[in-house]
Design a protein around this motif. Structure first.
Motif, PDB file in Angstrom:
ATOM      1  N   SER A  31       5.446  10.954  12.203  1.00 57.09           N
ATOM      2  CA  SER A  31       5.687   9.650  11.597  1.00 57.09           C
ATOM      3  C   SER A  31       4.812   9.547  10.359  1.00 57.09           C
ATOM      4  N   VAL A  32       5.432   9.149   9.244  1.00 56.63           N
ATOM      5  CA  VAL A  32       4.687   8.939   8.003  1.00 56.63           C
ATOM      6  C   VAL A  32       4.045   7.558   8.089  1.00 56.63           C
ATOM      7  N   VAL A  33       2.720   7.522   8.036  1.00 54.53           N
ATOM      8  CA  VAL A  33       1.965   6.269   8.095  1.00 54.53           C
ATOM      9  C   VAL A  33       1.242   6.112   6.760  1.00 54.53           C
ATOM     10  N   PRO A  34       1.876   5.404   5.815  1.00 54.01           N
ATOM     11  CA  PRO A  34       1.278   5.256   4.489  1.00 54.01           C
ATOM     12  C   PRO A  34      -0.009   4.447   4.543  1.00 54.01           C
ATOM     13  N   ASP A  35      -0.927   4.781   3.638  1.00 57.35           N
ATOM     14  CA  ASP A  35      -2.157   4.012   3.491  1.00 57.35           C
ATOM     15  C   ASP A  35      -2.127   3.268   2.162  1.00 57.35           C
ATOM     16  N   ASN A  36      -2.083   4.021   1.058  1.00 56.33           N
ATOM     17  CA  ASN A  36      -2.011   3.350  -0.235  1.00 56.33           C
ATOM     18  C   ASN A  36      -1.401   4.256  -1.285  1.00 56.33           C
ATOM     19  N   SER A  37      -1.027   3.643  -2.389  1.00 53.82           N
ATOM     20  CA  SER A  37      -0.540   4.386  -3.549  1.00 53.82           C
ATOM     21  C   SER A  37      -1.062   3.698  -4.794  1.00 53.82           C
ATOM     22  N   GLY A  38      -1.091   4.430  -5.892  1.00 57.49           N
ATOM     23  CA  GLY A  38      -1.536   3.858  -7.149  1.00 57.49           C
ATOM     24  C   GLY A  38      -2.984   4.123  -7.473  1.00 57.49           C
ATOM     25  N   ASP A  39      -3.715   4.762  -6.568  1.00 52.76           N
ATOM     26  CA  ASP A  39      -5.115   5.076  -6.827  1.00 52.76           C
ATOM     27  C   ASP A  39      -5.190   6.090  -7.972  1.00 52.76           C
ATOM     28  N   GLY A  40      -6.238   6.013  -8.734  1.00 50.97           N
ATOM     29  CA  GLY A  40      -6.455   6.965  -9.819  1.00 50.97           C
ATOM     30  C   GLY A  40      -5.925   6.445 -11.139  1.00 50.97           C
ATOM     31  N   THR A  41      -6.448   7.005 -12.211  1.00 53.06           N
ATOM     32  CA  THR A  41      -6.012   6.613 -13.545  1.00 53.06           C
ATOM     33  C   THR A  41      -5.284   7.732 -14.265  1.00 53.06           C
ATOM     34  N   ASP A  42      -5.348   8.930 -13.750  1.00 48.51           N
ATOM     35  CA  ASP A  42      -4.706  10.068 -14.403  1.00 48.51           C
ATOM     36  C   ASP A  42      -3.324  10.358 -13.832  1.00 48.51           C
ATOM     37  N   ALA A  43      -3.152  10.111 -12.540  1.00 50.22           N
ATOM     38  CA  ALA A  43      -1.877  10.390 -11.883  1.00 50.22           C
ATOM     39  C   ALA A  43      -1.645   9.322 -10.821  1.00 50.22           C
TER      40      ALA A  43
END
Length: 169
Positions: A125-137
């Motif tokens: 099961s894919v259990v997402p935590d977060n996205s969008g972290d970082g400034t380069d990618a």
């Protein structure tokens, strides 16, 4: 067996690779690329007790709840990352958030078959935590949590380990 065959060699992390069944048909698994982290935790369940006639406590492992923490730099035109990003971005639930993954030990080649290695398949099961972290990618983070039994078998490739097929033992 010659002396060269018995020499110990350090196994590089790049020799254990993961492949995902993106189509969901159990036929072809696509290599999981662009991941900066993919570490497995066994999360063993223990049964401990102390017998009155013994000085020390005893512990047995009675189960596992495996998980793989992942992190990847998001690339376009990558079907594996697209699947995980879809689960994350669209907040998919239940079986829509499940994937099948084969982990291949490229250092454990089956005798006389250079394109076949020991592998283990499991549904997660894919259990997402977060996205969008970082400034380069654009970075996605989360966990894959076991959703079924591990099946040992072999993986075979015809395209230098960009994809593979899996056969249970």
């Amino acid at each position: 067996m010659s002396g060269a065959d018995t020499k110990k060699k350090l196994v590089g992390r790049h020799k254990r690779v993961a492949f995902m069944d993106v189509a969901g048909d159990g036929k072809t698994y696509t290599r999981m690329t662009g991941f900066t982290s993919m570490s497995e935790s066994k999360n063993a369940s223990e049964y401990s007790r102390h017998y009155v006639d013994e000085e020390s406590e005893r512990t047995d492992v009675v189960g596992y709840a495996p998980s793989n923490d992942y992190e990847f730099d998001r690339y376009t035109n990558d079907p594996v990352q697209q699947k995980i990003a879809e689960v994350t971005d669209d907040e998919l639930l239940g079986s829509d958030a499940q994937v099948s993954i084969v982990v291949v030990d490229l250092f454990d080649i089956k005798a006389d078959t250079p394109n076949t290695c020991v592998a283990r398949q499991r549904d997660w099961s894919v259990v997402p935590d977060n996205s969008g972290d970082g400034t380069d990618a654009l970075i996605y983070k989360g966990s894959l949590k076991a959703n079924g039994e591990k099946i040992k078998g072999t993986a075979t490739t015809t395209d230098n380990w960009q994809t593979c097929t899996f056969v249970a033992d």
